[in-house]
Design a protein around this motif. Structure first.
Motif, mmCIF file in Angstrom:
data_model
loop_
_atom_site.group_PDB
_atom_site.id
_atom_site.type_symbol
_atom_site.label_atom_id
_atom_site.label_comp_id
_atom_site.label_asym_id
_atom_site.label_seq_id
_atom_site.Cartn_x
_atom_site.Cartn_y
_atom_site.Cartn_z
ATOM 1 N N TYR A 1 25.272 43.733 13.686
ATOM 2 C CA TYR A 1 26.164 44.115 12.599
ATOM 3 C C TYR A 1 25.528 45.220 11.753
ATOM 4 O O TYR A 1 26.196 46.177 11.346
ATOM 5 C CB TYR A 1 26.493 42.908 11.719
ATOM 6 C CG TYR A 1 27.558 41.998 12.284
ATOM 7 C CD1 TYR A 1 28.769 42.513 12.747
ATOM 8 C CD2 TYR A 1 27.362 40.627 12.352
ATOM 9 C CE1 TYR A 1 29.752 41.692 13.264
ATOM 10 C CE2 TYR A 1 28.347 39.784 12.873
ATOM 11 C CZ TYR A 1 29.537 40.323 13.323
ATOM 12 O OH TYR A 1 30.503 39.498 13.833
ATOM 13 N N HIS B 1 25.626 48.566 13.439
ATOM 14 C CA HIS B 1 26.969 49.162 13.493
ATOM 15 C C HIS B 1 27.652 49.076 12.131
ATOM 16 O O HIS B 1 28.878 49.026 12.050
ATOM 17 C CB HIS B 1 27.817 48.442 14.540
ATOM 18 C CG HIS B 1 27.306 48.607 15.943
ATOM 19 N ND1 HIS B 1 27.547 49.731 16.699
ATOM 20 C CD2 HIS B 1 26.547 47.785 16.723
ATOM 21 C CE1 HIS B 1 26.984 49.597 17.896
ATOM 22 N NE2 HIS B 1 26.361 48.419 17.921
ATOM 23 N N GLU C 1 30.746 51.041 11.112
ATOM 24 C CA GLU C 1 32.040 50.699 11.691
ATOM 25 C C GLU C 1 32.711 49.535 10.978
ATOM 26 O O GLU C 1 33.853 49.174 11.288
ATOM 27 C CB GLU C 1 31.887 50.365 13.178
ATOM 28 C CG GLU C 1 31.345 51.516 14.008
ATOM 29 C CD GLU C 1 31.261 51.158 15.486
ATOM 30 O OE1 GLU C 1 32.267 50.657 16.019
ATOM 31 O OE2 GLU C 1 30.196 51.361 16.090
ATOM 32 N N ASN D 1 28.921 45.751 21.419
ATOM 33 C CA ASN D 1 29.361 46.178 20.102
ATOM 34 C C ASN D 1 30.434 45.214 19.604
ATOM 35 O O ASN D 1 31.506 45.107 20.201
ATOM 36 C CB ASN D 1 29.937 47.602 20.186
ATOM 37 C CG ASN D 1 30.315 48.159 18.814
ATOM 38 O OD1 ASN D 1 30.640 47.406 17.894
ATOM 39 N ND2 ASN D 1 30.275 49.472 18.697
ATOM 40 N N ARG E 1 33.868 46.898 19.003
ATOM 41 C CA ARG E 1 34.582 47.534 20.111
ATOM 42 C C ARG E 1 34.344 46.727 21.388
ATOM 43 O O ARG E 1 33.744 47.205 22.352
ATOM 44 C CB ARG E 1 34.109 48.983 20.283
ATOM 45 C CG ARG E 1 34.696 49.944 19.251
ATOM 46 C CD ARG E 1 34.238 51.358 19.493
ATOM 47 N NE ARG E 1 32.868 51.570 19.013
ATOM 48 C CZ ARG E 1 32.073 52.555 19.430
ATOM 49 N NH1 ARG E 1 32.492 53.393 20.346
ATOM 50 N NH2 ARG E 1 30.861 52.687 18.939
#
Length: 286
Positions: free
Chosen positions: A136, A139, A142, A166, A169
């Motif tokens: 987390y 990324h 995002e 990910n 995604r």
């Protein structure tokens, strides 16, 4: 002790109002609704405090209404039966005079008997994987700004997912995942703490297994997901401050509901608990 672990232990202790009534404080995790595992864990704690010399071996609960993360929770325990070997308790959690969860918890005297179990899956150990939290944080750009701090904050339980990818995604795959879990700090030698904390933990990321064949993320804006019911069977003693392998799969999703089942093994390969859950899964996207 790690402060986030201490906070969770205190969260599950409850304030005793009478022999069968307890008050639990809420925990704001950044969502308007209470985390379902929060109410399950506190419900186990409430029921266990009305039983002497016996330990929970199974629980079955239904979520009736969303809980308010800003308000305390009242737990009323009904002493249904105390038999020669088993005790049964019914727990009702409520806020604003309305029930939010109903739970049955069965307790059993420790005794010997037949012993067999399914074999533990052969997967690499926890040292081979990064924590979900580190993913987390890697990324973080995002994650929507309004929940970024929530997803990247320190946690009392560490998750290391074998099928790492990910989280924002995901790719479509089989509906099965393996997660190594443990508390981020040592816990007291109190079986109730380990059982109630495991009950808290098993509601996290479990029914999401039903999303895996569809390549959907829990953060998808077109997705509405919520726990409907939850069941746990405690088979053997365990410690949550030692690595446990949480194996989850989802054999079915239909009619806006997803079903998940799970097994939890210790590093010796002993099956210590089994779990089942059905959740609401409404997807309005294309």
């Amino acid at each position: 002790m790690n402060p986030v672990v201490t906070n969770l232990i205190e969260l599950l202790k409850l304030e005793r109002v009478s022999d069968t009534q307890f008050i639990g404080r809420s925990q704001d995790l950044g969502f308007p609704k209470l985390f379902g595992g929060h109410v399950i864990g506190q419900g186990v704690s409430a029921a266990t405090q009305t039983v002497a010399g016996r330990f929970p071996h199974s629980l079955h609960c239904y979520f009736l209404r969303p809980g308010d993360a800003a308000e305390p929770i009242q737990y009323d325990v009904e002493i249904v039966r105390d038999g020669g070997s088993f005790s049964l308790r019914r727990v009702v959690a409520s806020q604003f005079g309305k029930s939010i969860l109903v739970m049955m918890v069965s307790f059993h005297l420790t005794e010997s008997g037949l012993d067999h179990q399914e074999a533990m899956p052969n997967v690499p150990g926890p040292e081979a994987f990064k924590s979900e939290l580190s993913l987390y944080r890697a990324h973080a750009d995002e994650i929507p700004q309004k929940v970024r701090e929530l997803f990247t904050a320190d946690r009392p339980i560490e998750y290391r997912i074998v099928e790492n990818q990910n989280p924002f995604r995901p790719r479509p795959g089989i509906a099965k995942r393996h997660m190594w879990i443990r508390s981020v700090a040592p816990l007291p030698d109190d079986e109730l703490i380990h059982q109630s904390m495991l009950a808290y933990t098993t509601d996290y990321g479990f029914v999401e297994t039903a999303l895996m064949p569809h390549g959907l993320s829990i953060g998808n804006p077109y997705l509405n997901i919520a726990s409907l019911d939850h069941a746990i069977w405690f088979h053997r003693p365990f410690r949550l401050d030692e690595w446990l392998l949480f194996v989850a799969d989802s054999p079915s999703a239909c009619s806006a509901r997803g079903f998940a089942r799970g097994q939890i093994f210790n590093q010796k390969g002993e099956l210590v608990a089994s779990i089942a859950q059905e959740g609401l899964i409404r997807y309005s996207g294309k």
